[in-house]
Design an enzyme around this catalytic site. Structure first.
Site, PDB file in Angstrom:
ATOM      1  CE  LYS A  11      -4.080  -1.956   2.244  1.00 36.33           C
ATOM      2  NZ  LYS A  11      -5.031  -1.779   3.359  1.00 36.33           N
ATOM      3  CE1 TYR A  51      -9.500  -2.696   0.349  1.00 40.30           C
ATOM      4  CE2 TYR A  51      -8.505  -0.860  -0.823  1.00 40.30           C
ATOM      5  CZ  TYR A  51      -8.383  -1.980  -0.029  1.00 40.30           C
ATOM      6  OH  TYR A  51      -7.137  -2.391   0.402  1.00 40.30           O
ATOM      7  CG  PHE A  59     -13.054   2.450   7.121  1.00 38.08           C
ATOM      8  CD1 PHE A  59     -12.637   1.822   5.967  1.00 38.08           C
ATOM      9  CD2 PHE A  59     -13.686   1.686   8.092  1.00 38.08           C
ATOM     10  CE1 PHE A  59     -12.844   0.460   5.762  1.00 38.08           C
ATOM     11  CE2 PHE A  59     -13.899   0.319   7.907  1.00 38.08           C
ATOM     12  CZ  PHE A  59     -13.476  -0.293   6.725  1.00 38.08           C
ATOM     13  NE  ARG A  87      -7.248 -12.750   5.722  1.00 43.12           N
ATOM     14  CZ  ARG A  87      -7.657 -11.486   5.601  1.00 43.12           C
ATOM     15  NH1 ARG A  87      -7.348 -10.779   4.535  1.00 43.12           N
ATOM     16  NH2 ARG A  87      -8.370 -10.926   6.544  1.00 43.12           N
ATOM     17  CB  THR A  93      -7.055  -5.044  10.082  1.00 41.35           C
ATOM     18  OG1 THR A  93      -7.573  -6.149   9.338  1.00 41.35           O
ATOM     19  CG2 THR A  93      -7.344  -3.752   9.347  1.00 41.35           C
ATOM     20  NE  ARG A 104      -2.394  -5.407   7.321  1.00 40.85           N
ATOM     21  CZ  ARG A 104      -3.492  -6.061   6.953  1.00 40.85           C
ATOM     22  NH1 ARG A 104      -3.962  -7.043   7.699  1.00 40.85           N
ATOM     23  NH2 ARG A 104      -4.108  -5.747   5.837  1.00 40.85           N
ATOM     24  CG  ASN A 114      -3.659  -1.940   6.795  1.00 37.51           C
ATOM     25  OD1 ASN A 114      -3.544  -1.553   5.634  1.00 37.51           O
ATOM     26  ND2 ASN A 114      -4.627  -2.743   7.178  1.00 37.51           N
ATOM     27  CG  HIS A 117      -5.762  -5.891   0.203  1.00 40.50           C
ATOM     28  ND1 HIS A 117      -6.931  -5.901   0.925  1.00 40.50           N
ATOM     29  CD2 HIS A 117      -5.972  -6.719  -0.859  1.00 40.50           C
ATOM     30  CE1 HIS A 117      -7.812  -6.689   0.319  1.00 40.50           C
ATOM     31  NE2 HIS A 117      -7.251  -7.194  -0.779  1.00 40.50           N
ATOM     32  CD  GLU A 128      -9.266  -8.847  -3.150  1.00 44.80           C
ATOM     33  OE1 GLU A 128      -8.112  -9.204  -2.836  1.00 44.80           O
ATOM     34  OE2 GLU A 128     -10.104  -8.473  -2.295  1.00 44.80           O
TER      35      GLU A 128
HETATM   36  P1  CMP Z   1      -7.532  -4.210   3.883  1.00 43.10           P
HETATM   37  O1  CMP Z   1      -7.089  -5.566   4.272  1.00 43.10           O
HETATM   38  O2  CMP Z   1      -6.954  -3.637   2.641  1.00 43.10           O
HETATM   39  O3  CMP Z   1      -9.122  -4.218   3.733  1.00 43.10           O
HETATM   40  C1  CMP Z   1      -9.916  -3.080   3.968  1.00 43.10           C
HETATM   41  C2  CMP Z   1      -9.139  -1.941   4.492  1.00 43.10           C
HETATM   42  O4  CMP Z   1      -9.894  -0.940   5.124  1.00 43.10           O
HETATM   43  C3  CMP Z   1      -8.210  -2.431   5.603  1.00 43.10           C
HETATM   44  O5  CMP Z   1      -7.202  -3.229   5.069  1.00 43.10           O
HETATM   45  C4  CMP Z   1      -7.775  -1.122   6.215  1.00 43.10           C
HETATM   46  O6  CMP Z   1      -6.723  -0.509   5.506  1.00 43.10           O
HETATM   47  C5  CMP Z   1      -9.037  -0.286   6.047  1.00 43.10           C
HETATM   48  N1  CMP Z   1      -9.704  -0.138   7.338  1.00 43.10           N
HETATM   49  C6  CMP Z   1     -10.326  -1.101   8.040  1.00 43.10           C
HETATM   50  N2  CMP Z   1     -10.819  -0.582   9.182  1.00 43.10           N
HETATM   51  C7  CMP Z   1     -10.506   0.714   9.186  1.00 43.10           C
HETATM   52  C8  CMP Z   1     -10.755   1.784  10.090  1.00 43.10           C
HETATM   53  N3  CMP Z   1     -11.423   1.589  11.227  1.00 43.10           N
HETATM   54  N4  CMP Z   1     -10.296   3.011   9.756  1.00 43.10           N
HETATM   55  C9  CMP Z   1      -9.621   3.208   8.600  1.00 43.10           C
HETATM   56  N5  CMP Z   1      -9.366   2.228   7.693  1.00 43.10           N
HETATM   57  C10 CMP Z   1      -9.801   1.008   7.998  1.00 43.10           C
END
Ligand code: CMP
Length: 140
Positions: A11, A51, A59, A87, A93, A104, A114, A117, A128
């Site tokens: 990312k 997404y 968010f 994962r 996350t 992470r 983070n 993905h 995807e």
């Molecule tokens: P990802 O695994 O890419 O899938 C969805 C993404 O949404 C997640 O990683 C985070 O980057 C983002 N995300 C999930 N929860 C939150 C949150 N509470 N605030 C901001 N971003 C979020």
């Protein structure tokens, strides 16, 4: 366990800090193989479509703007149980909840920024991977 393919995204927070190699090394060290890879700069429309399942979440706007803010590296990773392994190597996350040694835990800045993905199911991986790559670009 079956050989699977999964979609990984390095990312914007990570590409910006020149962490691409360190992140790919974590996946390779865990036995995953990069079978497709490209560095791209997503438009907000593309990030929003990728997404789309999170559209109703608070968010979503922040997530879309962030994913379009800097280049990302999209990759297809292949290996035994690749979806779960990817994962596991990424960690939770929220970096505050991620296990020691995970991507992470070591690199993420926050729950949003983070660093990586990974697809969360076989169906998500198929969708995807097809979002970013044609079959001709997957070279095992
Ligand atoms: P990802 O695994 O890419 O899938 C969805 C993404 O949404 C997640 O990683 C985070 O980057 C983002 N995300 C999930 N929860 C939150 C949150 N509470 N605030 C901001 N971003 C979020």
């Amino acid at each position: 366990m079956a050989i699977e393919r999964t979609l990984s995204i390095i990312k914007p927070d990570a590409t910006k800090r020149n962490l691409t190699g360190k992140i790919v090394a974590k996946f390779e060290d865990a036995g995953l193989r990069v079978v497709a890879s490209k560095r791209i700069h997503l438009t907000a429309a593309q990030a929003g479509e990728f997404y789309a399942e999170h559209q109703a979440r608070g968010f979503y706007g922040e997530l879309v703007a962030y994913m379009a803010s800097e280049p990302v590296v999209v990759q297809v990773l292949e290996g035994e149980g690749a979806i779960a392994k990817n994962r596991e190597v990424m960690g939770a996350t929220d970096p505050a909840e991620a296990a020691p040694g995970t991507i992470r835990k070591e690199f993420a800045l926050s729950k949003g920024e983070n660093s990586a993905h990974g697809s969360d199911s076989e169906a998500a991986a198929a969708r995807e991977i097809a979002f970013f790559f044609s079959g001709l670009e997957l070279v095992g």
